[in-house]
Design an enzyme around this catalytic site. Structure first.
Site, PDB file in Angstrom:
ATOM      1  N   ARG A 194       0.820  -1.223   0.000  1.00 30.06           N
ATOM      2  CA  ARG A 194       0.000   0.000   0.000  1.00 30.06           C
ATOM      3  C   ARG A 194       0.855   1.274   0.000  1.00 30.06           C
ATOM      4  NH1 ARG A 194      -3.866  -0.165   4.683  1.00 30.06           N
ATOM      5  NH2 ARG A 194      -2.052  -1.141   5.639  1.00 30.06           N
TER       6      ARG A 194
ATOM      7  N   ASN B 191      -6.648  -2.528   1.891  1.00 26.02           N
ATOM      8  CA  ASN B 191      -6.614  -3.996   2.001  1.00 26.02           C
ATOM      9  C   ASN B 191      -8.025  -4.482   2.233  1.00 26.02           C
ATOM     10  OD1 ASN B 191      -3.898  -4.498   1.775  1.00 26.02           O
ATOM     11  ND2 ASN B 191      -3.506  -4.445   3.978  1.00 26.02           N
TER      12      ASN B 191
END
Ligand SMILES: [Zn+2]
Ligand SMILES: [Zn+2]
Length: 728
Positions: A19, A37
């Site tokens: 990320r 996520n």
């Protein structure tokens, strides 16, 4: 005109800095949107000009973080919303939790640079890590993976660490184990009574002690190692005596690849494995004039070598000679991972202990890999690989497969993935039973499943079998040991069969109640049929013969009608007489077709190993003695018996016993004979069954020489050959 696009990314993309990497790419490409996520994978919504979106998309898939593995990236066009700025949304906490749990990752090069940079605030800090590296599997208590659910929970971050953790532009953004000397875990050195030794630098003091030749228990990532200088024969001798481990090889940690090259031959593929983020132990051939004392690996010309995989290891090995690092445990018990469990070892096996205050949540032994040419043989799949799944050919209902009692690992499936446990060990000890039960429950919880189907070994007396029945599930499916071996190899190669499976193994319970271990099976997805086997020999005294290879030599000589006097002086007359009468009367002398026991018999007869100090030692020595030799195969017999084909190595034994061939030449010729004989069996079976695909499995194929010779013999006869490279 701005466009908006959704990316759903799957693979190993959670807990590995994916990320923040996406965030940085978004910033540099002037993309708005978010990354999150989710149970479906990592979801990115990106908004920007077409050109920027194309560049962004290319960077996500083209330059992911070093530990991320993208298996799929699905895109979908959305309507632009006019959003500005890019954000990282907090994780959605449901669904596939295990996807967020990576294996432990060796220290990355950027952290390494900081570790040895005297101007860095983490200079020589033994627990530094970042989003790309550090402990994962061994510190996570529960998922999702956040600091509060790891064993780092009790360490509050200092302002400097907190800033890094919260800054998406920082390489420690969202790094759950982030720490420094101010706020993180620290080391303590203990003496043999468990008292703290006052020192400014426990690492420097430990290194000084190791140079003096003492044994130090050192807390690592997945458990304690027993550590001593690999160059100090007297320390090695002491360690062997105290651990009651006279011969089995010790693993050696080297400071660098360059240092390994001073001792071992390293191929490019072995080098890749050594420096991989999993950092397994890799079995390497020692150079002709090895500088290591014989005591490191007395039975072979190899050494299990590995590189430092934590900052602490890097500090210990800095400017140091190689160190022996062997699991801290008793024989095949699970590795010691707590200070409480360490107590009985301190002052008895270890002279000192270097401990730290970051608890190990999950024990995990080092993994071990060997190469036969380009072929990868996994001898133990554990740290660095667990909990990553093996992807199966198709989906199925959740199944718990309990494994066997020796060198246990178990497996749980969900969907099309098979999750293997870390290495558990031999299920003889109470501590192994506890570790086993804990680990099964742990994996069920992580996977969020409670399998209704439980597979276990057909052996009625295995602890793992009793465990399977005690779970009280609807369906307990006993599986024949060697069928399971072949099926596991088919699974990792993603093939359906039918195949001819060759299971060359130690011993396993057969469907006819006899002991199997040299089996030729026709296997497909539905089941198996035994179509051939090695000739059976009695195991006088039963399982005890495993640790007394000379008993198998006696059995083979007697069965083949050869002079057993050849073994006189190798066991007492009384013992020989007793074993003889056991075999004559058929008492406690079960018949076995085991390939492992046949290797034992030959090795013992040739004088390499009468009594084994670890299982498989006789075969290890037979293989080691074959090194550098060449020779033609001996004779063998292939014939029908009932509805089975049977392979007898009796003629080979006769040639060996005749004594006209040097022992080391016999060793290589016996390997060659096994390979050729197995191939001859397959040629006959191909005619009979119309199957040209052969699968190799079983512990005996961990013998790289046998594996290599068998594969090449089968290929020469036009077979398609499958073997293991991911599991063992
Ligand atoms: Zn790092
Ligand atoms: Zn800090």
């Amino acid at each position: 005109m701005k466009k908006r696009r959704r990316f759903v990314v799957n693979g190993c993309v959670q807990g590995v800095g994916f990320r923040p990497a996406v965030f940085r790419h978004a910033e540099s490409c002037a993309i708005a949107g978010f990354v999150s996520n989710t149970p479906l994978g990592v979801i990115i919504e990106a908004e920007g000009e077409e050109e920027a979106l194309a560049e962004f998309s290319q960077r996500i898939t083209g330059s992911p973080p070093s530990q991320a593995i993208i298996s799929s990236c699905i895109t979908e066009e959305l309507l632009a919303t006019g959003e500005t700025g890019f954000s990282i949304r907090s994780s959605e906490r449901s669904g596939d939790l295990l996807a967020g749990m990576p294996a432990d990752i060796a220290t990355c090069s950027q952290c390494m640079a900081e570790l040895f940079d005297s101007s860095d605030r983490r200079f020589k800090y033994p627990f530094l890590n970042c989003t790309d590296c550090g402990p994962r599997f061994t510190i996570i208590r529960e998922l999702p993976y956040d600091r509060e659910r790891t064993s780092m929970h009790s360490f509050g971050m200092c302002p400097a660490c907190q800033r890094e953790y919260a800054d998406p532009r920082d390489r420690r953004f969202d790094a759950q184990p982030n720490a420094c000397a101010v706020c993180g875990p620290g080391l303590t050195l203990l003496n043999s009574s468990g008292d703290k030794i006052q020192t400014d630098d426990p690492v420097v003091e430990t290194k000084r002690l190791l140079e003096q030749g003492v044994i130090v228990a050192i807390k690592g990532l997945g458990g304690y190692h027993l550590c001593c200088s690999a160059h100090n024969s007297s320390a090695l001798n002491t360690l062997r005596q105290r651990k009651n481990r006279p011969h089995k090889a010790f693993a050696v940690m080297f400071s660098s690849l360059e240092q390994i090259r001073d001792y071992c031959r390293v191929s490019s593929i072995e080098e890749k494995e050594l420096v991989s983020p999993a950092r397994p132990i890799v079995v390497l051939a020692l150079l002709a004039f090895s500088k290591l004392p014989v005591l490191v690996s007395p039975d072979t010309h190899d050494v299990g070598a590995f590189l430092p995989y934590t900052p602490l290891h890097h500090l210990l090995l800095e400017k140091s000679l190689p160190l022996v690092m062997t699991s801290c445990n008793r024989s095949e018990e699970p590795i010691v991972a707590t200070e409480e469990a360490l107590v009985p070892f301190l002052g008895t096996i270890a002279d000192y202990a270097l401990i730290h205050n970051r608890p190990i949540v999950r024990r995990c032994d080092d993994s071990v890999v060997a190469y036969s040419g380009e072929k990868r043989v996994v001898l133990r799949r554990s740290r660095g690989f667990v909990p990553y799944p093996i992807v199966l050919l198709k989906e199925g209902p959740p199944i718990l497969a309990c494994g066997a009692d020796q060198k246990n690992t178990f497996c749980m499936t969900r969907g099309d993935k098979a999750y293997l446990s870390q290495y558990i060990g031999d299920m003889v000890e109470y501590t192994s039973h506890l570790f086993y039960g804990e680990s099964v429950n742990d994996l069920m919880k992580l996977l969020g499943i409670d399998p209704a189907i439980v597979a276990c070994d057909m052996h009625p007396d295995y602890h793992s079998t009793r465990y399977a029945h005690a779970l009280g599930k609807r369906s307990v499916v006993p599986v024949q040991h060697h069928h399971a071996h072949i099926a596991s190899c088919m699974a990792e190669n993603r093939i359906q069969g039918p195949v001819i499976g060759i299971a060359f193994d130690g011993t396993g319970f057969g469907t006819d109640g006899s002991i199997w271990g040299g089996e030729f099976l026709v296997v497909d997805l539905k089941g198996f049929r035994r179509v051939g086997r090695l000739k059976q020999y009695p195991m006088p005294g039963g399982e005890e013969a495993v640790m007394h290879p000379v008993r198998m030599a006696l059995s083979v000589l007697k069965t083949e009608g050869l002079e057993v006097e050849k073994l006189s002086g190798r066991m007492s007359e009384k013992e020989m007489g007793l074993l003889f009468s056991l075999m004559e009367k058929g008492i406690n002398s079960p018949l076995t077709s085991s390939a492992g026991r046949l290797f034992d018999a030959v090795s013992a007869f040739l004088g390499f190993c009468d009594t084994a100090s670890y299982e498989g030692q006789a075969a290890v020595r037979l293989q080691a003695n074959a090194r550098g030799q060449t020779g033609e195969p001996f004779a063998y017999d292939l014939y029908s018996t009932g509805d089975l084909l049977e392979l007898s190595l009796g003629p080979a034994i006769r040639e060996i016993v005749a004594g006209e061939t040097a022992a080391s030449v016999c060793a290589v010729r016996f390997h060659e004979t096994m390979a050729q004989a197995a191939t001859a069996m397959c040629v006959q079976l191909r005619e009979q069954e119309k199957i040209g695909h052969v699968v190799l499995s079983g512990g005996v194929f961990q013998n790289a020489l046998l594996l290599e010779r068998t594969i090449s013999a089968l290929l020469a006869k036009g077979f398609v050959v499958y073997f293991h490279s991911l599991v063992s």
